[in-house]
Design a protein around this motif. Structure first.
Motif, PDB file in Angstrom:
ATOM      1  N   ILE A  44      46.353  48.866  28.401  1.00 20.19           N
ATOM      2  CA  ILE A  44      46.960  48.821  27.072  1.00 20.19           C
ATOM      3  C   ILE A  44      46.029  48.136  26.082  1.00 20.19           C
ATOM      4  N   ALA A  45      46.300  48.372  24.805  1.00 22.65           N
ATOM      5  CA  ALA A  45      45.501  47.761  23.738  1.00 22.65           C
ATOM      6  C   ALA A  45      46.334  47.765  22.463  1.00 22.65           C
ATOM      7  N   LYS A  46      45.749  47.236  21.393  1.00 22.93           N
ATOM      8  CA  LYS A  46      46.447  47.251  20.104  1.00 22.93           C
ATOM      9  C   LYS A  46      46.521  48.662  19.535  1.00 22.93           C
ATOM     10  N   ASN A  47      45.486  49.458  19.833  1.00 22.43           N
ATOM     11  CA  ASN A  47      45.419  50.825  19.329  1.00 22.43           C
ATOM     12  C   ASN A  47      44.793  51.702  20.404  1.00 22.43           C
ATOM     13  N   LYS A  48      44.950  52.994  20.264  1.00 24.80           N
ATOM     14  CA  LYS A  48      44.274  53.928  21.160  1.00 24.80           C
ATOM     15  C   LYS A  48      42.766  53.791  20.925  1.00 24.80           C
ATOM     16  N   ILE A  49      42.036  53.392  21.954  1.00 20.89           N
ATOM     17  CA  ILE A  49      40.609  53.161  21.809  1.00 20.89           C
ATOM     18  C   ILE A  49      39.847  53.830  22.950  1.00 20.89           C
ATOM     19  N   ASP A  50      38.570  54.045  22.737  1.00 20.06           N
ATOM     20  CA  ASP A  50      37.673  54.465  23.807  1.00 20.06           C
ATOM     21  C   ASP A  50      37.341  53.232  24.640  1.00 20.06           C
ATOM     22  N   LEU A  51      37.681  53.254  25.909  1.00 16.60           N
ATOM     23  CA  LEU A  51      37.524  52.073  26.753  1.00 16.60           C
ATOM     24  C   LEU A  51      36.082  51.826  27.190  1.00 16.60           C
ATOM     25  N   LYS A  52      35.238  52.819  27.083  1.00 22.75           N
ATOM     26  CA  LYS A  52      33.876  52.677  27.584  1.00 22.75           C
ATOM     27  C   LYS A  52      33.159  51.520  26.894  1.00 22.75           C
ATOM     28  N   GLY A  53      32.633  50.620  27.699  1.00 21.87           N
ATOM     29  CA  GLY A  53      31.858  49.507  27.185  1.00 21.87           C
ATOM     30  C   GLY A  53      32.671  48.359  26.628  1.00 21.87           C
ATOM     31  N   LYS A  54      33.981  48.448  26.723  1.00 21.00           N
ATOM     32  CA  LYS A  54      34.836  47.414  26.129  1.00 21.00           C
ATOM     33  C   LYS A  54      35.067  46.249  27.109  1.00 21.00           C
ATOM     34  N   THR A  55      35.547  45.131  26.562  1.00 25.63           N
ATOM     35  CA  THR A  55      35.936  43.990  27.381  1.00 25.63           C
ATOM     36  C   THR A  55      37.378  44.191  27.827  1.00 25.63           C
ATOM     37  N   ILE A  56      37.570  44.242  29.129  1.00 33.06           N
ATOM     38  CA  ILE A  56      38.867  44.577  29.708  1.00 33.06           C
ATOM     39  C   ILE A  56      39.421  43.373  30.461  1.00 33.06           C
ATOM     40  N   ALA A  57      40.634  42.961  30.108  1.00 31.29           N
ATOM     41  CA  ALA A  57      41.318  41.904  30.866  1.00 31.29           C
ATOM     42  C   ALA A  57      41.835  42.490  32.175  1.00 31.29           C
ATOM     43  N   THR A  58      41.600  41.760  33.246  1.00 28.93           N
ATOM     44  CA  THR A  58      42.046  42.209  34.565  1.00 28.93           C
ATOM     45  C   THR A  58      42.787  41.068  35.242  1.00 28.93           C
ATOM     46  N   PRO A  59      43.830  41.374  36.039  1.00 25.86           N
ATOM     47  CA  PRO A  59      44.556  40.298  36.714  1.00 25.86           C
ATOM     48  C   PRO A  59      43.799  39.668  37.872  1.00 25.86           C
ATOM     49  N   GLY A  60      42.577  40.125  38.139  1.00 24.53           N
ATOM     50  CA  GLY A  60      41.768  39.500  39.179  1.00 24.53           C
ATOM     51  C   GLY A  60      40.853  40.493  39.867  1.00 24.53           C
ATOM     52  N   LYS A  61      39.678  40.043  40.265  1.00 26.62           N
ATOM     53  CA  LYS A  61      38.677  40.949  40.845  1.00 26.62           C
ATOM     54  C   LYS A  61      39.116  41.510  42.189  1.00 26.62           C
ATOM     55  N   TYR A  62      40.073  40.846  42.869  1.00 29.77           N
ATOM     56  CA  TYR A  62      40.520  41.328  44.165  1.00 29.77           C
ATOM     57  C   TYR A  62      41.836  42.103  44.087  1.00 29.77           C
ATOM     58  N   THR A  63      42.342  42.298  42.871  1.00 33.53           N
ATOM     59  CA  THR A  63      43.596  43.024  42.739  1.00 33.53           C
ATOM     60  C   THR A  63      43.369  44.533  42.848  1.00 33.53           C
ATOM     61  N   SER A  64      44.421  45.218  43.266  1.00 31.20           N
ATOM     62  CA  SER A  64      44.367  46.680  43.298  1.00 31.20           C
ATOM     63  C   SER A  64      44.156  47.234  41.902  1.00 31.20           C
ATOM     64  N   ALA A  65      44.719  46.569  40.907  1.00 34.06           N
ATOM     65  CA  ALA A  65      44.616  47.050  39.530  1.00 34.06           C
ATOM     66  C   ALA A  65      43.162  47.161  39.078  1.00 34.06           C
ATOM     67  N   GLU A  66      42.353  46.118  39.349  1.00 30.70           N
ATOM     68  CA  GLU A  66      40.953  46.195  38.917  1.00 30.70           C
ATOM     69  C   GLU A  66      40.191  47.271  39.678  1.00 30.70           C
ATOM     70  N   LEU A  67      40.421  47.374  40.984  1.00 36.58           N
ATOM     71  CA  LEU A  67      39.698  48.393  41.741  1.00 36.58           C
ATOM     72  C   LEU A  67      40.096  49.788  41.288  1.00 36.58           C
ATOM     73  N   LEU A  68      41.375  49.999  41.000  1.00 38.31           N
ATOM     74  CA  LEU A  68      41.807  51.309  40.496  1.00 38.31           C
ATOM     75  C   LEU A  68      41.148  51.623  39.161  1.00 38.31           C
ATOM     76  N   TYR A  69      41.027  50.618  38.302  1.00 42.07           N
ATOM     77  CA  TYR A  69      40.327  50.844  37.035  1.00 42.07           C
ATOM     78  C   TYR A  69      38.888  51.280  37.313  1.00 42.07           C
ATOM     79  N   ARG A  70      38.229  50.584  38.183  1.00 39.66           N
ATOM     80  CA  ARG A  70      36.825  50.898  38.468  1.00 39.66           C
ATOM     81  C   ARG A  70      36.677  52.274  39.116  1.00 39.66           C
ATOM     82  N   MET A  71      37.707  52.709  39.807  1.00 38.73           N
ATOM     83  CA  MET A  71      37.673  54.037  40.433  1.00 38.73           C
ATOM     84  C   MET A  71      37.877  55.167  39.437  1.00 38.73           C
ATOM     85  N   PHE A  72      38.743  54.937  38.449  1.00 38.14           N
ATOM     86  CA  PHE A  72      39.244  56.068  37.661  1.00 38.14           C
ATOM     87  C   PHE A  72      39.056  55.963  36.148  1.00 38.14           C
TER      88      PHE A  72
END
Length: 271
Positions: free
Chosen positions: A85-113
C-alpha cells in the motif's frame, strides 16, 4: 510434562490456541504461553528456546536443522495475502518499501513477485501504516488486521501479493505463517502435540463467538466483527491439517524463491 509454546499477538493465533490455554479440552501436556511478534519469533528461533514456535515460511528455512513444521496451525491465504500500500498508486520499482521483517513471508513474497525495491526498511508490522503516512517510506507491505483498515487512513492498494501468487500457483493457497516443533523431540510427543492443537482449532471453530472473544484481548482494534472477519480469513480447514494441498503450495513457494536466486533449493521437514 510442560511444553512452552510461543505464538504471535494476533487474533488468529489466539483463536486457534484458545481451547488449549483456557483448558476447554483435555490435552497430553501442560502448556505455557509466550507471546511475541512474528519477526521476533523468527529471529529467536535460531536459539530454539521454545518447544513450539510460530514461524514464517521464510524464517523456517534458517532453522530447519532445529525445528520441523507441523501440519496444524498454519495460516494459508485462500483468497488473501499481504498487500503493498501507499498514499497513491505508484511505480514500486526503486522505491523504499516498509517490510514487517526480513524473515517474514511477506518480504520474501515481495521479492518473488513485485518490482525490485530500491531499499527495504524493517518496521514492526503494526507501525507500517503510520510510517507511510509520515513519509518515512514510499510504500509498505501490510499483514494481519491492518489489511482491513488501511483504507480508513486514505491509503490505497498498489499491489496484491496474493494476486501475483495466483498467477504463478493457480488455486493453491499462499503460504504465510506456520508452527514449528523442536526437531529433537520424540515423535510420540510431536504427534500428541499435533492432536492437541488440531482439537483446539476444531473447538474454536465450533465455539466461534467465545473463541473470538478470547482472541480480542490480543486485538489492536476494539471491533469484534472486524476481528472475526480477519480471523476467518486465515483460520480455515487447512489450519487443522494442511495436507497435500499445503505441501504443494510450500513446494512452489520455495521453488519460486530458488528460481529467482533469492534462496538455495529447499525442502521443508513436515510432521
Amino acid at each position: 510434562m510442560k511444553m512452552i509454546i510461543a505464538h504471535t499477538p494476533d487474533p488468529d493465533d489466539a483463536f486457534m490456541f484458545y481451547a488449549m490455554f483456557e483448558h476447554k479440552i483435555e490435552t497430553s501436556f501442560d502448556y505455557e504461553q509466550v507471546v511475541k511478534d512474528i519477526e521476533t519469533l523468527n529471529r529467536e528461533s535460531v536459539d530454539a528456546n521454545y518447544d513450539v514456535t510460530a514461524i514464517s515460511a521464510n524464517g523456517y528455512m534458517h532453522v530447519a536443522d532445529k525445528y520441523d513444521l507441523t501440519t496444524s496451525g498454519a495460516s494459508f491465504g485462500l483468497t488473501y495475502g499481504p498487500l503493498v500500500i501507499a498514499k497513491n498508486k505508484i511505480d514500486l520499482k526503486g522505491k523504499t518499501i516498509a517490510t514487517p521483517g526480513k524473515y517474514t513471508s511477506a518480504e520474501l513474497l515481495y521479492r518473488m513477485f513485485a518490482p525490485e525495491a530500491g531499499k527495504f526498511k524493517e518496521i514492526r508490522f503494526d507501525k507500517i501504516v503510520n510510517s507511510i503516512m509520515e513519509d518515512e517510506v514510499d510504500a509498505g507491505i501490510i499483514i494481519h488486521d491492518e489489511q482491513l483498515t488501511f483504507q480508513n487512513k486514505g491509503l490505497v492498494k498498489v499491489l496484491s501479493l496474493y494476486d501475483e501468487w495466483k498467477k504463478y500457483a493457480g488455486d493453491l493457497p499462499i503460504p504465510l505463517g506456520f508452527n514449528a516443533i523442536k526437531k529433537d523431540m520424540p515423535l510420540e510427543y510431536k504427534l500428541k502435540y499435533k492432536t492437541d492443537f488440531e482439537n483446539s482449532i476444531k473447538y474454536a471453530k465450533e465455539h466461534e463467538t467465545d473463541a473470538v472473544k478470547y482472541a480480542m484481548k490480543y486485538s489492536r482494534y476494539d471491533d469484534f466483527e472486524l476481528e472475526r472477519k480477519f480471523i476467518l480469513m486465515y483460520v480455515n480447514d487447512l489450519s487443522i491439517d494442511f495436507g497435500e494441498t499445503g505441501r504443494k503450495a510450500l513446494d512452489l513457494y520455495y521453488k519460486r524463491a530458488a528460481e529467482k536466486n533469492i534462496i538455495k533449493p529447499f525442502k521443508p521437514v513436515i510432521v
